[in-house]
Motif scaffolding. Structure first.
Motif: not given
Ligand SMILES: NC(=O)c1ccc[n+]([C@@H]2O[C@H](COP(=O)([O-])OP(=O)(O)OC[C@H]3O[C@@H](n4cnc5c(N)ncnc54)[C@H](O)[C@@H]3O)[C@@H](O)[C@H]2O)c1
Length: 447
Positions: A128, A251, A285
Motif C-alpha cells: 500500500a 463516506d 471493529n
C-alpha cells in the motif's frame, strides 16, 4: 440488449456502451467492509446467498405510466456488469489475503468464510501507499517505498496498468481507514499544483489522494467509502473530467446517517420542529479503533454532521430548525466488534410548540450495510464510464443516494434527503436509457 429481452422501453436515445468482458475492481484497504463485499459477491455468484440491500441486484425501476405495469429489474434495464464478470484485486498495509482478513474481521460466519476460502485466499493485497501521519492508530508493514509521493503515485499507476491487462475495464474504490481531518490548500487547486506537491512531498497530500490521483490519471472511476478529503478537490474534479473518470461523494451512508436522512425529511415534510438531535454509537471493529483517534474522528464527525443542516434548511424555516443542538459521538467498545449500536435521541416539537421525543436504537452490522453500497457504487460508476452523457461530467451527483457527504458542483447545495436521492438516481437511469422521466404528477390518470 438486455432491456429489449425484458420488454423495457425503446432505447434508441440511449448512448450507453454494453458491459462487455471483465470488470476489474481495485479495492484500497481489504478490511471488514471490503472482505464482506468481496466474499458476498462470491457467495451470490455461487448461489448460496442473496444480494440483499443492493439496488443494482434486487431493485426495480418503473417505466412509463402506473397503468403500464412495467417495472423491470434495474440490472435488466441498464447494461451493468454481471457479478460473474467482476475480478477483484486491492492494496492493504497488512499482508493478509482476503480469506485471512475476512476471518479476522469476524463479520461473516466462520462456515461461510471457510466455504469461500479457496477463492478468497487467491486475492492477496499489493503493498500500500501509507503514512502513519494520516492514520495514527495503524502500523502497517506491507507498504510501498519511494523517493517521493510522485514516485508512489507512479507505482500505483503501474499497478493499475498491470491489472488492466488482465481485464476489460477498471474501477477503484477506497475501503481504507479514515484519515485525519485535512482541509484543501493551494496544492489541491490544479493538476499542475498537485503534481508539484507530489514531487515536494506536500503534507496536504494524503495517501487516499495519491490513489485517487493515480486512478483518475488512468481514466479509472473512483469511489470513496470513507470521509477523507480525497476527490472533493478541484484537482480531482479537473482530472475526472479530463480523463472521463467519474467520481462521486464520500463516506458510505449506512447506519445512523441513513436513518437521519429518512427521518429528518419526514419531520420537515410535516413541519415538525427539532430542538435537539443527539447521536451516539458504540462499535468495536478496527474502524472503531481508528475513529477513537480524535484526528480521524474529526473527519467522520464533519461528514456525519452535514446532513441535517442541508435537509432542514434553517434559513427557510427559522421557527422550526434555527436552534438545533446536534451532537455526534462514536465510542470504541471492543466487545461489540462490527455489530455497532447507534442511538439517537431526537427532541421535536409540534402544534403550538409542545415538545415530544423520539428514540432510535439501531443494532446494526456495519459491514453488512456497507457491502451492497460498495457493490452498487462500483457497478454504477462503471456504467457512468460507459455512458456518453455521464462519463466526462466529473461528479455523479445521482450517486448521492449512497453517501453521507454527497459531492456537488461548486455553489450547489447537496441533496441529502434519501427519497429525493432515490428519485434522482432512478431518473438518471431513465434519462441515459432514453426513457421518460417520472415526475409523480399523475394528473393524466384523471383526464
Ligand atoms: N462499515 C460502515 O458502515 C462504514 C460506513 C461509512 C464509512 N465506512 C468507512 O469505510 C472504511 C473501511 O471500514 P472498515 O470497517 O472496513 O475498516 P477496517 O479497519 O476493517 O479496514 C480498513 C482497511 O484499510 C487498510 N488501510 C488503511 N490505510 C490504507 C492505505 N493507505 N492503503 C491501503 N490500505 C489501507 C487497513 O489496513 C484496513 O485493512 C473506513 O474508513 C470506515 O470509516 C464504513
Amino acid at each position: 440488449m438486455a432491456n429489449e429481452q425484458q420488454g423495457g422501453p425503446k432505447t434508441a436515445g440511449s448512448k450507453v456502451e454494453p458491459a462487455k468482458g471483465k470488470l476489474g475492481v481495485m479495492v484500497v484497504g481489504l478490511g471488514a467492509v471490503a472482505t464482506t463485499f468481496i466474499a458476498g459477491v462470491e457467495a451470490v455468484r455461487r448461489g448460496i446467498a442473496k444480494p440483499i440491500g443492493s439496488l443494482t441486484q434486487m431493485g426495480t425501476i418503473r417505466l412509463g405510466k402506473r397503468t403500464d405495469n412495467k417495472s423491470p429489474l434495474i440490472k435488466n434495464f441498464v447494461p451493468l456488469a454481471d457479478l460473474n464478470d467482476l475480478v477483484f484485486t486491492g492494496w492493504d498495509i497488512f499482508e493478509d489475503n482476503v480469506y485471512e482478513s475476512a476471518a479476522h474481521a469476524k463479520v461473516l460466519d466462520k462456515d461461510l468464510v471457510e466455504q469461500l476460502k479457496p477463492y478468497l485466499e487467491t486475492i492477496k493485497p499489493m503493498p500500500a501507499v501509507f503514512d502513519q501521519y494520516y492514520v495514527k492508530r495503524l502500523h502497517g508493514t506491507h507498504v510501498k517505498k519511494g523517493k517521493n509521493k510522485r514516485d508512489l503515485a507512479d507505482q500505483v499507476r503501474a499497478d493499475i496498468q498491470a491489472f488492466r491487462k488482465t481485464v476489460d475495464r477498471v474501477v477503484m474504490i477506497w475501503c481504507g481507514s479514515t484519515e485525519i481531518f485535512l482541509e484543501p490548500t493551494a496544492v489541491h487547486q490544479s493538476i499542475e499544483a498537485f503534481e508539484k506537491g507530489l514531487e515536494a512531498n506536500d503534507i496536504g497530500i494524503a495517501p487516499s489522494q495519491i490513489y485517487a490521483y493515480a486512478a483518475l490519471s488512468e481514466g479509472v472511476p473512483f469511489a470513496n467509502g470513507a470521509p477523507n478529503l480525497t476527490v472533493d478537490l478541484p484537482v480531482m474534479i479537473e482530472l475526472s473530467k479530463k480523463n472521463a473518470a467519474p467520481i462521486c461523494g464520500k463516506d458510505f451512508k449506512t447506519g445512523q446517517t441513513f436513518m437521519k436522512t429518512v427521518l429528518a425529511p419526514a419531520f420537515k415534510a410535516r413541519l415538525l420542529g427539532v430542538s435537539g438531535w443527539y447521536s451516539t454509537n458504540i462499535l468495536g471493529n478496527r474502524d472503531g479503533e481508528v475513529l477513537d483517534d480524535p484526528e480521524s474522528f474529526k473527519t467522520k464527525e464533519e461528514s456525519k454532521l452535514g446532513s441535517l443542516e442541508y435537509i432542514f434548511q434553517p434559513e427557510l424555516y427559522p421557527d422550526l430548525y434555527a436552534n438545533i443542538f446536534h451532537k455526534v459521538r462514536i465510542n470504541y467498545y471492543p466487545p461489540r466488534g462490527d455489530n455497532k449500536e447507534g442511538w439517537d435521541n431526537i427532541d421535536i416539537f409540534g402544534w403550538l410548540g409542545y415538545p415530544m421525543q423520539i428514540k432510535v436504537d439501531f443494532l446494526c452490522r456495519d459491514s453488512i450495510l456497507a457491502a451492497p453500497i460498495a457493490l452498487d457504487l462500483v457497478l454504477f460508476l462503471d456504467l457512468a464510464k460507459r455512458s456518453q452523457e455521464l462519463r466526462s461530467i466529473g461528479i455523479q451527483e445521482w450517486l448521492s443516494f449512497y453517501l453521507k457527504s454527497p459531492q456537488t458542483r461548486e455553489g450547489l447545495y447537496p441533496e441529502h434527503d434519501l427519497f429525493i436521492q432515490s428519485m434522482k438516481l432512478k431518473n438518471t437511469l431513465r434519462h441515459i436509457m432514453g426513457s421518460d422521466l417520472i415526475t409523480h404528477l399523475g394528473l393524466e390518470y384523471y383526464d
